[in-house]
Structure formats: structure tokens, C-alpha cells
Write a protein that holds these residues in place. Structure first.
Motif, PDB file in Angstrom:
ATOM      1  N   ILE A  23       0.873  -1.169   0.000  1.00 20.52           N
ATOM      2  CA  ILE A  23       0.000   0.000   0.000  1.00 20.52           C
ATOM      3  C   ILE A  23       0.916   1.226   0.000  1.00 20.52           C
ATOM      4  CG2 ILE A  23      -1.914   1.184   1.134  1.00 20.52           C
ATOM      5  CD1 ILE A  23      -2.349  -1.485   2.741  1.00 20.52           C
ATOM      6  N   PRO A  24       0.919   2.005  -1.069  1.00 17.91           N
ATOM      7  CA  PRO A  24       1.866   3.129  -1.155  1.00 17.91           C
ATOM      8  C   PRO A  24       1.629   4.186  -0.078  1.00 17.91           C
ATOM      9  CG  PRO A  24       0.844   2.684  -3.286  1.00 17.91           C
ATOM     10  CD  PRO A  24       0.112   1.865  -2.271  1.00 17.91           C
ATOM     11  N   GLU A  25       2.727   4.777   0.380  1.00 19.31           N
ATOM     12  CA  GLU A  25       2.625   5.888   1.322  1.00 19.31           C
ATOM     13  C   GLU A  25       2.249   7.152   0.558  1.00 19.31           C
ATOM     14  OE1 GLU A  25       5.077   8.186   4.866  1.00 19.31           O
ATOM     15  OE2 GLU A  25       6.155   6.772   3.585  1.00 19.31           O
ATOM     16  N   VAL A  26       1.394   7.949   1.158  1.00 18.20           N
ATOM     17  CA  VAL A  26       1.036   9.259   0.610  1.00 18.20           C
ATOM     18  C   VAL A  26       1.391  10.314   1.654  1.00 18.20           C
ATOM     19  CG1 VAL A  26      -0.810   8.318  -0.854  1.00 18.20           C
ATOM     20  CG2 VAL A  26      -1.358   9.175   1.444  1.00 18.20           C
ATOM     21  N   PRO A  27       1.691  11.527   1.220  1.00 20.07           N
ATOM     22  CA  PRO A  27       2.039  12.571   2.185  1.00 20.07           C
ATOM     23  C   PRO A  27       0.845  12.947   3.056  1.00 20.07           C
ATOM     24  CG  PRO A  27       2.562  13.263  -0.076  1.00 20.07           C
ATOM     25  CD  PRO A  27       1.799  11.982  -0.162  1.00 20.07           C
ATOM     26  N   LYS A  28       1.113  13.153   4.332  1.00 21.88           N
ATOM     27  CA  LYS A  28       0.095  13.684   5.230  1.00 21.88           C
ATOM     28  C   LYS A  28       0.027  15.196   5.012  1.00 21.88           C
ATOM     29  CE  LYS A  28      -0.282  12.416   9.491  1.00 21.88           C
ATOM     30  NZ  LYS A  28      -0.057  12.059  10.906  1.00 21.88           N
ATOM     31  N   PRO A  29      -1.135  15.793   5.218  1.00 25.50           N
ATOM     32  CA  PRO A  29      -1.185  17.255   5.176  1.00 25.50           C
ATOM     33  C   PRO A  29      -0.187  17.832   6.188  1.00 25.50           C
ATOM     34  CG  PRO A  29      -3.395  16.322   5.260  1.00 25.50           C
ATOM     35  CD  PRO A  29      -2.430  15.183   5.471  1.00 25.50           C
ATOM     36  N   ARG A  61       2.491  15.903  13.806  1.00 27.26           N
ATOM     37  CA  ARG A  61       2.140  14.990  14.907  1.00 27.26           C
ATOM     38  C   ARG A  61       2.839  13.645  14.792  1.00 27.26           C
ATOM     39  NH1 ARG A  61      -4.405  15.518  14.561  1.00 27.26           N
ATOM     40  NH2 ARG A  61      -4.509  17.782  14.709  1.00 27.26           N
ATOM     41  N   GLY A  62       3.490  13.378  13.665  1.00 23.56           N
ATOM     42  CA  GLY A  62       4.089  12.073  13.425  1.00 23.56           C
ATOM     43  C   GLY A  62       3.084  11.149  12.758  1.00 23.56           C
ATOM     44  N   GLY A  63       3.493   9.924  12.535  1.00 23.65           N
ATOM     45  CA  GLY A  63       2.637   8.954  11.867  1.00 23.65           C
ATOM     46  C   GLY A  63       2.824   8.996  10.368  1.00 23.65           C
ATOM     47  N   CYS A  64       2.070   8.174   9.658  1.00 24.61           N
ATOM     48  CA  CYS A  64       2.142   8.130   8.200  1.00 24.61           C
ATOM     49  C   CYS A  64       0.860   7.528   7.639  1.00 24.61           C
ATOM     50  CB  CYS A  64       3.373   7.368   7.723  1.00 24.61           C
ATOM     51  SG  CYS A  64       3.803   5.905   8.643  1.00 24.61           S
ATOM     52  N   TRP A  65       0.594   7.869   6.395  1.00 23.67           N
ATOM     53  CA  TRP A  65      -0.616   7.410   5.713  1.00 23.67           C
ATOM     54  C   TRP A  65      -0.241   6.535   4.524  1.00 23.67           C
ATOM     55  CZ3 TRP A  65      -4.261  12.246   4.998  1.00 23.67           C
ATOM     56  CH2 TRP A  65      -4.640  12.729   6.250  1.00 23.67           C
ATOM     57  N   LEU A  82      -8.652   2.164  -0.576  1.00 23.73           N
ATOM     58  CA  LEU A  82      -7.970   1.585   0.586  1.00 23.73           C
ATOM     59  C   LEU A  82      -7.096   2.652   1.243  1.00 23.73           C
ATOM     60  CD1 LEU A  82      -7.138  -0.823   2.350  1.00 23.73           C
ATOM     61  CD2 LEU A  82      -5.412  -1.368   0.611  1.00 23.73           C
ATOM     62  N   LYS A  83      -7.459   3.048   2.460  1.00 19.56           N
ATOM     63  CA  LYS A  83      -6.737   4.117   3.157  1.00 19.56           C
ATOM     64  C   LYS A  83      -6.477   3.692   4.599  1.00 19.56           C
ATOM     65  CE  LYS A  83      -9.022   7.658   0.414  1.00 19.56           C
ATOM     66  NZ  LYS A  83      -9.863   8.873   0.454  1.00 19.56           N
ATOM     67  N   ILE A  84      -5.205   3.516   4.915  1.00 16.49           N
ATOM     68  CA  ILE A  84      -4.788   3.148   6.261  1.00 16.49           C
ATOM     69  C   ILE A  84      -3.914   4.278   6.793  1.00 16.49           C
ATOM     70  CG2 ILE A  84      -3.620   1.421   7.688  1.00 16.49           C
ATOM     71  CD1 ILE A  84      -6.068   0.388   6.068  1.00 16.49           C
ATOM     72  N   HIS A  85      -4.357   4.894   7.865  1.00 17.75           N
ATOM     73  CA  HIS A  85      -3.610   5.993   8.479  1.00 17.75           C
ATOM     74  C   HIS A  85      -3.073   5.527   9.824  1.00 17.75           C
ATOM     75  CE1 HIS A  85      -6.251   9.092   6.123  1.00 17.75           C
ATOM     76  NE2 HIS A  85      -5.551   8.298   5.331  1.00 17.75           N
ATOM     77  N   LEU A  86      -1.799   5.740  10.057  1.00 15.46           N
ATOM     78  CA  LEU A  86      -1.196   5.422  11.344  1.00 15.46           C
ATOM     79  C   LEU A  86      -0.812   6.714  12.040  1.00 15.46           C
ATOM     80  CD1 LEU A  86      -0.440   2.720   9.527  1.00 15.46           C
ATOM     81  CD2 LEU A  86       0.566   2.164  11.722  1.00 15.46           C
ATOM     82  N   GLY A  87      -1.297   6.857  13.254  1.00 14.57           N
ATOM     83  CA  GLY A  87      -0.990   8.042  14.039  1.00 14.57           C
ATOM     84  C   GLY A  87      -0.130   7.676  15.232  1.00 14.57           C
ATOM     85  N   ALA A  88       0.824   8.551  15.536  1.00 15.72           N
ATOM     86  CA  ALA A  88       1.696   8.335  16.691  1.00 15.72           C
ATOM     87  C   ALA A  88       0.928   8.656  17.969  1.00 15.72           C
ATOM     88  CB  ALA A  88       2.935   9.205  16.578  1.00 15.72           C
TER      89      ALA A  88
END
Length: 135
Positions: free
Chosen positions: A31-37, A43-47, A53-59
Motif C-alpha cells: 500500500i503506497p505511502e502518501v504525504p500527510k497534510p 504529529r508524526g505517523g504516516c498514511w 484503501l486508506k490506512i492511516h497510522l498516528g503516533a
């Protein structure tokens, strides 16, 4: 007003886990990474996103993995994905059968539970079409 559809799944990870998330979600799950706004990237994390299909990981400072609740992903070649995950050190777990699906559970690098599902017969249909046989 009814809910229309999910937009994304948010999972938590410990601060500083972005590289491990990239290796797992982009590298192994594809699943390719896309830039977070910009205002959220602070805040950290990555999307990770591909189409719907959208998986967002937040720190999360006081991170604890999710061990029961989980996203379930449809896959096209469960056996190959499980083999790739195993080669990378991720163990899959079988569970009770679910009619119509082959499935396994795996945990991401942070201990979050992920379900991987393939409709039964999907690999056979691909193999049959490749061999030229008709039903």
C-alpha cells in the motif's frame, strides 16, 4: 442521514515508528505511502493509500496495540503474502473458518491485529484461466 461508506482506517503506533510502518504497510502489504497534510504531519505517523484503501497510522504517546478490533484486507494471493510476511519475520495465525474465505491474522510491527482475507477459489480461478481450461 445515513453513513455512506468508510473513508479510512486509523491505527495507532508508538512515536518514531514510521520506518517500521513503511516497511510493513508499503513494503510488505504493497500500500503506497502518501504525504500527510503539513499540519497533521507535525504529529508524526504516516498514511498509506491506494484508491479506496486508506490506512492511516498516528503516533500515540501512551501507545497500546489493538489486539481484538482490527481491519480486514482482501488480498489476491494469500499464500504468497503469508510467505512474504513469514520471510520478513511476521507469523500468521489461523482462526475459525469463515464461509467463502481463506484467512489469516498477522500483527503489524506494533502489535495491531490485521486480518488478511481471500475469497475461496480465487487462486484456482486465476490458475484455471492461465491454463486455458474452461468451465
Amino acid at each position: 442521514m445515513p453513513v455512506e461508506a468508510p473513508d479510512h482506517v486509523q491505527l495507532a503506533m508508538p512515536p518514531g515508528g514510521e520506518d517500521a510502518a513503511r516497511r510493513f504497510y508499503a513494503g510488505l502489504l504493497g500500500i503506497p505511502e502518501v504525504p500527510k497534510p503539513a499540519h497533521l504531519a507535525e504529529r508524526g505517523g504516516c498514511w498509506f493509500e491506494r484508491g479506496a484503501l486508506k490506512i492511516h497510522l498516528g503516533a500515540e504517546q501512551d501507545f497500546r496495540p489493538v489486539r481484538k478490533a482490527h481491519p480486514a484486507f482482501l488480498v489476491t494471493d494469500l499464500d504468497a503474502l503469508i510467505a512474504s510476511l513469514a520471510d520478513a519475520g511476521f507469523t500468521s495465525i489461523e482462526d475459525e473458518p469463515l464461509e467463502g474465505y481463506d484467512r489469516r491474522y498477522v500483527t503489524d510491527p506494533f502489535g495491531n491485529r490485521i486480518e488478511l482475507m481471500q475469497p475461496c477459489g480465487a487462486a484456482m480461478m486465476i490458475d484455471d484461466s492461465a491454463s486455458g481450461s474452461a468451465e
